[in-house]
Scaffold this motif. Sequence first.
Motif, PDB file in Angstrom:
ATOM      1  N   GLU A 111       2.709   0.953  -0.111  1.00  0.00           N
ATOM      2  CA  GLU A 111       3.974   1.327   0.534  1.00  0.00           C
ATOM      3  C   GLU A 111       4.936   0.144   0.578  1.00  0.00           C
ATOM      4  OE1 GLU A 111       2.982   2.865   4.345  1.00  0.00           O
ATOM      5  OE2 GLU A 111       2.373   4.832   3.593  1.00  0.00           O
ATOM      6  N   GLN A 112       4.416  -1.036   0.852  1.00  0.00           N
ATOM      7  CA  GLN A 112       5.254  -2.229   0.944  1.00  0.00           C
ATOM      8  C   GLN A 112       5.813  -2.644  -0.423  1.00  0.00           C
ATOM      9  OE1 GLN A 112       2.744  -5.173   2.773  1.00  0.00           O
ATOM     10  NE2 GLN A 112       2.516  -3.976   4.661  1.00  0.00           N
ATOM     11  N   LEU A 113       5.036  -2.440  -1.468  1.00  0.00           N
ATOM     12  CA  LEU A 113       5.428  -2.931  -2.792  1.00  0.00           C
ATOM     13  C   LEU A 113       6.258  -1.927  -3.592  1.00  0.00           C
ATOM     14  CD1 LEU A 113       2.156  -4.717  -3.950  1.00  0.00           C
ATOM     15  CD2 LEU A 113       4.147  -5.703  -2.804  1.00  0.00           C
ATOM     16  N   ALA A 114       6.043  -0.635  -3.341  1.00  0.00           N
ATOM     17  CA  ALA A 114       6.772   0.392  -4.094  1.00  0.00           C
ATOM     18  C   ALA A 114       8.267   0.232  -3.865  1.00  0.00           C
ATOM     19  CB  ALA A 114       6.309   1.783  -3.664  1.00  0.00           C
ATOM     20  N   GLY A 115       9.027   0.225  -4.937  1.00  0.00           N
ATOM     21  CA  GLY A 115      10.464   0.036  -4.839  1.00  0.00           C
ATOM     22  C   GLY A 115      10.878  -1.410  -5.037  1.00  0.00           C
ATOM     23  N   ARG A 116      10.012  -2.334  -4.664  1.00  0.00           N
ATOM     24  CA  ARG A 116      10.289  -3.754  -4.900  1.00  0.00           C
ATOM     25  C   ARG A 116       9.838  -4.178  -6.297  1.00  0.00           C
ATOM     26  NH1 ARG A 116       7.145  -6.882  -0.571  1.00  0.00           N
ATOM     27  NH2 ARG A 116       8.028  -8.631  -1.748  1.00  0.00           N
TER      28      ARG A 116
ATOM     29  N   GLY B 152      -4.687  -6.505   1.735  1.00  0.00           N
ATOM     30  CA  GLY B 152      -3.793  -6.832   2.826  1.00  0.00           C
ATOM     31  C   GLY B 152      -3.212  -8.232   2.722  1.00  0.00           C
ATOM     32  N   GLU B 153      -3.824  -9.095   1.906  1.00  0.00           N
ATOM     33  CA  GLU B 153      -3.340 -10.458   1.718  1.00  0.00           C
ATOM     34  C   GLU B 153      -2.353 -10.582   0.566  1.00  0.00           C
ATOM     35  OE1 GLU B 153      -7.447 -12.656   3.293  1.00  0.00           O
ATOM     36  OE2 GLU B 153      -6.787 -12.892   1.214  1.00  0.00           O
ATOM     37  N   LEU B 154      -2.102  -9.478  -0.134  1.00  0.00           N
ATOM     38  CA  LEU B 154      -1.267  -9.558  -1.331  1.00  0.00           C
ATOM     39  C   LEU B 154       0.175  -9.906  -1.015  1.00  0.00           C
ATOM     40  CD1 LEU B 154      -1.030  -9.291  -4.376  1.00  0.00           C
ATOM     41  CD2 LEU B 154      -0.707  -6.818  -4.065  1.00  0.00           C
ATOM     42  N   GLY B 155       0.737  -9.344   0.043  1.00  0.00           N
ATOM     43  CA  GLY B 155       2.127  -9.619   0.384  1.00  0.00           C
ATOM     44  C   GLY B 155       2.366 -11.096   0.610  1.00  0.00           C
TER      45      GLY B 155
ATOM     46  N   PRO C 243      -9.768  -0.411   2.384  1.00  0.00           N
ATOM     47  CA  PRO C 243      -8.841  -0.879   3.424  1.00  0.00           C
ATOM     48  C   PRO C 243      -7.581  -1.517   2.833  1.00  0.00           C
ATOM     49  CG  PRO C 243     -11.090  -1.519   3.962  1.00  0.00           C
ATOM     50  CD  PRO C 243     -11.129  -0.964   2.569  1.00  0.00           C
ATOM     51  N   HIS C 244      -6.464  -1.308   3.513  1.00  0.00           N
ATOM     52  CA  HIS C 244      -5.167  -1.930   3.210  1.00  0.00           C
ATOM     53  C   HIS C 244      -4.467  -1.365   1.980  1.00  0.00           C
ATOM     54  CE1 HIS C 244      -6.422  -4.902   6.161  1.00  0.00           C
ATOM     55  NE2 HIS C 244      -7.493  -5.162   5.446  1.00  0.00           N
ATOM     56  N   VAL C 245      -5.091  -0.429   1.285  1.00  0.00           N
ATOM     57  CA  VAL C 245      -4.500   0.079   0.045  1.00  0.00           C
ATOM     58  C   VAL C 245      -3.185   0.805   0.311  1.00  0.00           C
ATOM     59  CG1 VAL C 245      -4.791   1.781  -1.813  1.00  0.00           C
ATOM     60  CG2 VAL C 245      -6.649   0.204  -1.259  1.00  0.00           C
ATOM     61  N   GLN C 246      -3.204   1.771   1.209  1.00  0.00           N
ATOM     62  CA  GLN C 246      -2.016   2.579   1.489  1.00  0.00           C
ATOM     63  C   GLN C 246      -0.845   1.715   1.950  1.00  0.00           C
ATOM     64  OE1 GLN C 246      -2.087   6.101   1.255  1.00  0.00           O
ATOM     65  NE2 GLN C 246       0.053   6.401   1.867  1.00  0.00           N
ATOM     66  N   ASP C 247      -1.095   0.850   2.913  1.00  0.00           N
ATOM     67  CA  ASP C 247      -0.025   0.009   3.450  1.00  0.00           C
ATOM     68  C   ASP C 247       0.539  -0.930   2.399  1.00  0.00           C
ATOM     69  OD1 ASP C 247      -0.383   1.213   5.882  1.00  0.00           O
ATOM     70  OD2 ASP C 247      -1.528  -0.428   6.771  1.00  0.00           O
ATOM     71  N   THR C 248      -0.333  -1.502   1.596  1.00  0.00           N
ATOM     72  CA  THR C 248       0.120  -2.448   0.571  1.00  0.00           C
ATOM     73  C   THR C 248       0.986  -1.758  -0.473  1.00  0.00           C
ATOM     74  OG1 THR C 248      -1.833  -3.849   0.881  1.00  0.00           O
ATOM     75  CG2 THR C 248      -0.643  -4.069  -1.203  1.00  0.00           C
TER      76      THR C 248
ATOM     77  N   GLY D 109      -4.297  10.679  -3.353  1.00  0.00           N
ATOM     78  CA  GLY D 109      -2.967  10.800  -2.779  1.00  0.00           C
ATOM     79  C   GLY D 109      -2.080   9.598  -3.033  1.00  0.00           C
ATOM     80  N   LEU D 110      -2.473   8.728  -3.957  1.00  0.00           N
ATOM     81  CA  LEU D 110      -1.729   7.497  -4.215  1.00  0.00           C
ATOM     82  C   LEU D 110      -0.804   7.588  -5.417  1.00  0.00           C
ATOM     83  CD1 LEU D 110      -4.668   4.942  -3.720  1.00  0.00           C
ATOM     84  CD2 LEU D 110      -2.959   5.648  -2.021  1.00  0.00           C
ATOM     85  N   GLY D 111      -0.842   8.701  -6.124  1.00  0.00           N
ATOM     86  CA  GLY D 111      -0.134   8.806  -7.394  1.00  0.00           C
ATOM     87  C   GLY D 111       1.359   8.546  -7.318  1.00  0.00           C
ATOM     88  N   ASP D 112       1.992   8.938  -6.222  1.00  0.00           N
ATOM     89  CA  ASP D 112       3.450   8.796  -6.121  1.00  0.00           C
ATOM     90  C   ASP D 112       3.904   7.339  -6.039  1.00  0.00           C
ATOM     91  OD1 ASP D 112       3.767  11.505  -6.250  1.00  0.00           O
ATOM     92  OD2 ASP D 112       3.997  11.792  -4.086  1.00  0.00           O
ATOM     93  N   PHE D 113       2.996   6.431  -5.747  1.00  0.00           N
ATOM     94  CA  PHE D 113       3.388   5.018  -5.664  1.00  0.00           C
ATOM     95  C   PHE D 113       3.586   4.395  -7.052  1.00  0.00           C
ATOM     96  CE2 PHE D 113       1.037   5.371  -1.546  1.00  0.00           C
ATOM     97  CZ  PHE D 113       2.114   5.091  -0.719  1.00  0.00           C
TER      98      PHE D 113
END
Length: 235
Positions: free
Chosen positions: A114-119, A225-228, A107-112, A141-145
Amino acid sequence: MSAKSSLTTIGFDADDTLWENEQFFRMSEKRFEALLAPHTDTPDLSNRLLEVERRNLDLYGFGIKGFTLSLIETALEVTDGKIPSSVLGEILAAGREMLRHPIETLPHVQDTLEQLAGRYRLVLITKGDLFDQERKLAQSGLGDFFEAVEIVSTKDRGTYERIFNRHGDGPQYSMMIGNSLKSDIVPAIEAGGWGVYVPHALTWVLEHVDAPVAEPRFRQIEHLGELGALLADIG
């Protein structure tokens, strides 16, 4: 140090941090015990297997292939070499099934991500068999991050110093996130970085050490999900 202004690189463990892993080892161990039940009355089969795994780590490393070889070696030992070849075949089949098992992200892997990539520069730092880890990453499917992927044989202070110097601005500007205190957290902090522990319900006993709660760069969260919020808090 202000993480918000100077933290540039975040490393992620893979197995049991991004996707399920240990549960498949536990399931295979239960199947192994059932297969051997008619052939041995060894009362501590789980401990016998652990002993074999421990002494084989330097030879086989971490991963399903080494685990399967340790299952076979244990079966031969506890039966004095009398284990039927059909049972050995079933143990091998169990190992192959593990290598083909579909990836289940946590849980929360994809969203997290997405939020961190680029930052931040995101680096996958995983331990185990090269082919199997590459397979799992591709299927996830997470390799591009991730800007870099490091598949290593061990995780110690030197590993994190090398990786965070290669792919970041040094350990002091880096953070490692994972479910293993021994492999992911303690050595990353020893290298000078942050260590964020994300407990998993199942963690291999050989990865257990005490949490470095006195370390100022140690943090613990219940899920990714608590990482942000954590990053904002320490910033």
